[in-house]
Design an enzyme around this catalytic site. Structure first.
Site, PDB file in Angstrom:
ATOM      1  N   GLU A 173     -10.069   3.868   9.409  1.00  0.00           N
ATOM      2  CA  GLU A 173      -8.729   4.389   9.688  1.00  0.00           C
ATOM      3  C   GLU A 173      -8.740   5.243  10.962  1.00  0.00           C
ATOM      4  O   GLU A 173      -7.846   5.128  11.786  1.00  0.00           O
ATOM      5  CB  GLU A 173      -8.278   5.216   8.473  1.00  0.00           C
ATOM      6  CG  GLU A 173      -6.908   5.857   8.602  1.00  0.00           C
ATOM      7  CD  GLU A 173      -6.459   6.511   7.306  1.00  0.00           C
ATOM      8  OE1 GLU A 173      -7.279   6.599   6.367  1.00  0.00           O
ATOM      9  OE2 GLU A 173      -5.283   6.939   7.241  1.00  0.00           O
ATOM     10  N   GLU A 176      -8.342   3.578  -8.175  1.00  0.00           N
ATOM     11  CA  GLU A 176      -9.194   3.936  -7.040  1.00  0.00           C
ATOM     12  C   GLU A 176     -10.531   4.509  -7.481  1.00  0.00           C
ATOM     13  O   GLU A 176     -10.597   5.359  -8.369  1.00  0.00           O
ATOM     14  CB  GLU A 176      -8.481   4.958  -6.165  1.00  0.00           C
ATOM     15  CG  GLU A 176      -9.239   5.278  -4.886  1.00  0.00           C
ATOM     16  CD  GLU A 176      -8.431   6.177  -3.970  1.00  0.00           C
ATOM     17  OE1 GLU A 176      -8.072   5.715  -2.878  1.00  0.00           O
ATOM     18  OE2 GLU A 176      -8.155   7.318  -4.343  1.00  0.00           O
ATOM     19  N   HIS A 228       0.939   5.405  -2.087  1.00  0.00           N
ATOM     20  CA  HIS A 228       0.259   6.333  -3.021  1.00  0.00           C
ATOM     21  C   HIS A 228       1.364   7.093  -3.756  1.00  0.00           C
ATOM     22  O   HIS A 228       1.784   8.160  -3.310  1.00  0.00           O
ATOM     23  CB  HIS A 228      -0.611   7.338  -2.268  1.00  0.00           C
ATOM     24  CG  HIS A 228      -1.743   6.744  -1.496  1.00  0.00           C
ATOM     25  ND1 HIS A 228      -3.048   6.822  -1.914  1.00  0.00           N
ATOM     26  CD2 HIS A 228      -1.778   6.065  -0.319  1.00  0.00           C
ATOM     27  CE1 HIS A 228      -3.835   6.221  -1.018  1.00  0.00           C
ATOM     28  NE2 HIS A 228      -3.083   5.759  -0.042  1.00  0.00           N
ATOM     29  N   ASP A 230       2.176   2.977   3.215  1.00  0.00           N
ATOM     30  CA  ASP A 230       1.261   4.049   2.809  1.00  0.00           C
ATOM     31  C   ASP A 230       2.082   5.026   1.966  1.00  0.00           C
ATOM     32  O   ASP A 230       3.253   4.783   1.674  1.00  0.00           O
ATOM     33  CB  ASP A 230       0.606   4.729   4.018  1.00  0.00           C
ATOM     34  CG  ASP A 230      -0.833   5.176   3.701  1.00  0.00           C
ATOM     35  OD1 ASP A 230      -1.150   5.385   2.513  1.00  0.00           O
ATOM     36  OD2 ASP A 230      -1.629   5.315   4.639  1.00  0.00           O
ATOM     37  N   HIS A 287       0.815  -1.217   0.000  1.00  0.00           N
ATOM     38  CA  HIS A 287       0.000   0.000   0.000  1.00  0.00           C
ATOM     39  C   HIS A 287       0.848   1.267   0.000  1.00  0.00           C
ATOM     40  O   HIS A 287       1.468   1.618   1.005  1.00  0.00           O
ATOM     41  CB  HIS A 287      -0.926  -0.012   1.219  1.00  0.00           C
ATOM     42  CG  HIS A 287      -1.952   1.070   1.212  1.00  0.00           C
ATOM     43  ND1 HIS A 287      -3.208   0.909   0.659  1.00  0.00           N
ATOM     44  CD2 HIS A 287      -1.920   2.344   1.658  1.00  0.00           C
ATOM     45  CE1 HIS A 287      -3.893   2.027   0.781  1.00  0.00           C
ATOM     46  NE2 HIS A 287      -3.133   2.926   1.386  1.00  0.00           N
ATOM     47  N   SER A 312     -18.941   9.964  -3.180  1.00  0.00           N
ATOM     48  CA  SER A 312     -20.116   9.600  -2.389  1.00  0.00           C
ATOM     49  C   SER A 312     -21.371  10.317  -2.885  1.00  0.00           C
ATOM     50  O   SER A 312     -22.487   9.902  -2.589  1.00  0.00           O
ATOM     51  CB  SER A 312     -19.871   9.953  -0.916  1.00  0.00           C
ATOM     52  OG  SER A 312     -19.725  11.355  -0.776  1.00  0.00           O
ATOM     53  N   HIS A 365     -12.012   3.881  -2.276  1.00  0.00           N
ATOM     54  CA  HIS A 365     -11.344   4.891  -1.445  1.00  0.00           C
ATOM     55  C   HIS A 365     -11.629   4.672   0.036  1.00  0.00           C
ATOM     56  O   HIS A 365     -10.697   4.512   0.821  1.00  0.00           O
ATOM     57  CB  HIS A 365     -11.721   6.317  -1.875  1.00  0.00           C
ATOM     58  CG  HIS A 365     -11.061   7.344  -1.008  1.00  0.00           C
ATOM     59  ND1 HIS A 365     -11.731   7.976   0.017  1.00  0.00           N
ATOM     60  CD2 HIS A 365      -9.792   7.798  -0.959  1.00  0.00           C
ATOM     61  CE1 HIS A 365     -10.884   8.798   0.634  1.00  0.00           C
ATOM     62  NE2 HIS A 365      -9.710   8.717   0.055  1.00  0.00           N
ATOM     63  N   HIS A 399      -9.557   1.364   1.872  1.00  0.00           N
ATOM     64  CA  HIS A 399      -9.292   1.978   3.174  1.00  0.00           C
ATOM     65  C   HIS A 399     -10.506   1.693   4.056  1.00  0.00           C
ATOM     66  O   HIS A 399     -11.645   1.781   3.598  1.00  0.00           O
ATOM     67  CB  HIS A 399      -9.150   3.496   3.041  1.00  0.00           C
ATOM     68  CG  HIS A 399      -7.927   3.949   2.308  1.00  0.00           C
ATOM     69  ND1 HIS A 399      -7.973   4.636   1.135  1.00  0.00           N
ATOM     70  CD2 HIS A 399      -6.619   3.822   2.614  1.00  0.00           C
ATOM     71  CE1 HIS A 399      -6.740   4.917   0.728  1.00  0.00           C
ATOM     72  NE2 HIS A 399      -5.902   4.438   1.591  1.00  0.00           N
TER      73      HIS A 399
HETATM   74  C1  BEZ Z   1     -16.363  11.979  -1.364  1.00  0.00           C
HETATM   75  O1  BEZ Z   1     -16.432  11.956  -2.589  1.00  0.00           O
HETATM   76  O2  BEZ Z   1     -17.320  11.761  -0.667  1.00  0.00           O
HETATM   77  C2  BEZ Z   1     -15.065  12.294  -0.682  1.00  0.00           C
HETATM   78  C3  BEZ Z   1     -13.931  12.586  -1.419  1.00  0.00           C
HETATM   79  C4  BEZ Z   1     -12.741  12.857  -0.773  1.00  0.00           C
HETATM   80  C5  BEZ Z   1     -12.674  12.816   0.614  1.00  0.00           C
HETATM   81  C6  BEZ Z   1     -13.809  12.524   1.338  1.00  0.00           C
HETATM   82  C7  BEZ Z   1     -15.015  12.268   0.698  1.00  0.00           C
HETATM   83 FE   FE2 Z   2      -3.697   4.928   1.887  1.00  0.00          FE
END
Ligand code: BEZ
Ligand code: FE2
Length: 406
Positions: free
Chosen positions: A209, A142, A64, A308, A62, A146, A179, A206
């Protein structure tokens, strides 16, 4: 054929003396050097220096790479201020992260013996470097998003990146990363998981965390409430912990962090055959706490040890990570912990991702990290600990039988 003869070889979790390895691309034999010389009279013979230890090439599950330009920009200490600093500086950091920066990051990993790494790719900008590095790469495309109104568009972008990574050939293993529970809409989450199932792609996410993530997913409260109100005009999480975990019921997944998982949740992960990526320094630097690896051991949950990205760490050197893990888990017996940590960067990740490396064994890929200790170890049982304490840089790295110029 090459015959490599170190003082000690890490085989099946223990250290063996008086053995050498015969290899081309793969490992052909493991026997005393005298026997191998008879068996392969024309082979090139390499006798490693005093107090040398041959390990399988290390696997860092893992990282980035796209955030490798960060050193002092992001705010460490607590998760939410860190996430805010990522949002604020993301564009600049990614723009600054050119191929030279990412090549240097690969080189640092190589210098510490990492022959395979899993990179979480948000934008696909590290793909070219990953095709050029001699290391093997699990390329985790990734999925994020949301918000229902943009989730579809972001899902299409994810599919396109995934497609490109599928066409890169042998050194790149296409894979999927989710993500986080709070940042991926359940509808696109299910679609991506289905792609991983049907195409048999490695899957990572993830997961739990920070304490703030837990509070948000459980109660729609805590530091994430302000964050989501500010950036997404919402006060409600798109999912909860059990809905999220259950989405992965039919595909063993590598969950990153899981620091805030309860015993019950860990038991559930164990039951479903999942595994965990443990990133000790990242957890420490973002104020997330300590993953109770003793519980993972009890529950038989396999865990890898990973760096990470430089977005939440101060180096990509795997020995730095292992040393930090020794300190973080201060109640564990040093010898047992050292053995577990070495497994976490060799055989365990190899098993999790079905890689033909991570073990010095017949027919495995000849991926090696050759190190040397500053003096003779007191006993064979001490070698894992002494390696973690004293090695910063490997002497040589082999990938697929080729010695890598460093
Ligand atoms: C989201 O798309 O919800 C999001 C993107 C980055 C950080 C946290 C949430
Ligand atoms: Fe990470």
């Amino acid at each position: 054929m090459t015959l490599l003869s170190p003082n000690y070889i890490y085989i099946d979790g223990t250290f063996k003396e008086n053995l050498a390895v015969a290899f081309e691309k793969k490992i052909h034999a493991i026997e005393p050097l005298s026997k191998l010389k008879q068996q392969y009279p024309h082979a090139k013979v390499l006798e490693a220096k005093k107090n040398s230890v041959l390990y399988p090439g290390f696997i860092n599950t893992h990282v980035h790479l796209e955030f490798s330009a960060n050193s002092t920009t992001l705010q460490y200490g607590e998760f939410m201020p860190w996430l805010n600093s990522v949002i604020k500086n993301r564009e600049d950091l990614v723009a600054k992260c050119d191929n030279a920066v990412m090549q240097k990051a690969c080189q640092t990993m190589m210098n510490s013996g990492i022959t395979t790494f899993g990179t979480i790719s948000s934008f696909g900008t590290e793909l070219e470097v990953c095709t050029q590095t001699p290391q093997k790469v699990i390329f985790f495309n990734e999925l994020i998003g949301s918000n229902a109104s943009t989730a579809d568009m972001l899902y299409q972008d994810f599919l396109e990146r995934l497609d490109v990574s599928k066409k890169c050939g042998e050194g790149i293993i296409p894979a999927i990363a989710i993500h986080a529970p709070y940042s991926v809409h359940p509808i696109v989450l299910k679609r991506a998981i289905n792609v991983a199932i049907t195409e048999q792609l490695p899957l990572s996410a993830h997961f739990l965390e920070s304490q703030s993530e837990r509070e948000w997913l459980e109660n729609n409260s805590g530091a994430f409430l302000e964050f989501f109100q500010k950036f997404f005009s919402t006060s409600k999480s798109v999912t909860n912990i059990s809905e999220f975990i259950e989405s992965f019921d039919s595909i063993p997944t590598h969950f990153t962090h899981a620091v805030q998982a309860t015993t019950k949740e860990l038991e559930y992960l164990a039951k479903k055959g999942h595994s965990i990526a443990h990133c000790p320094r990242s957890n420490r630097f973002l104020g997330c706490g300590r993953l109770p690896i003793e519980k993972l051991h009890e529950l038989n949950i396999p865990f890898s040890v990973a760096t990470d990205g430089l977005s939440s760490n101060n180096s990509l050197n795997i020995f730095d990570e292992l040393r930090s893990a020794l300190m973080l888990h201060h109640e564990e017996a040093l010898d047992k912990l050292s053995a577990l940590l070495i497994k976490g960067v060799t055989s365990v990740p190899a098993e999790i991702f079905n890689l033909n490396s991570g073990k010095i064994e017949l027919n495995r890929d000849a991926d090696f990290a050759l190190v040397s200790l500053p003096d003779e170890p007191n006993s064979l049982e001490d070698i894992a600990l002494q390696t973690i304490l004293h090695v910063n840089r490997v002497d040589d790295v082999y990938i697929g039988g080729e010695k890598i110029k460093m």
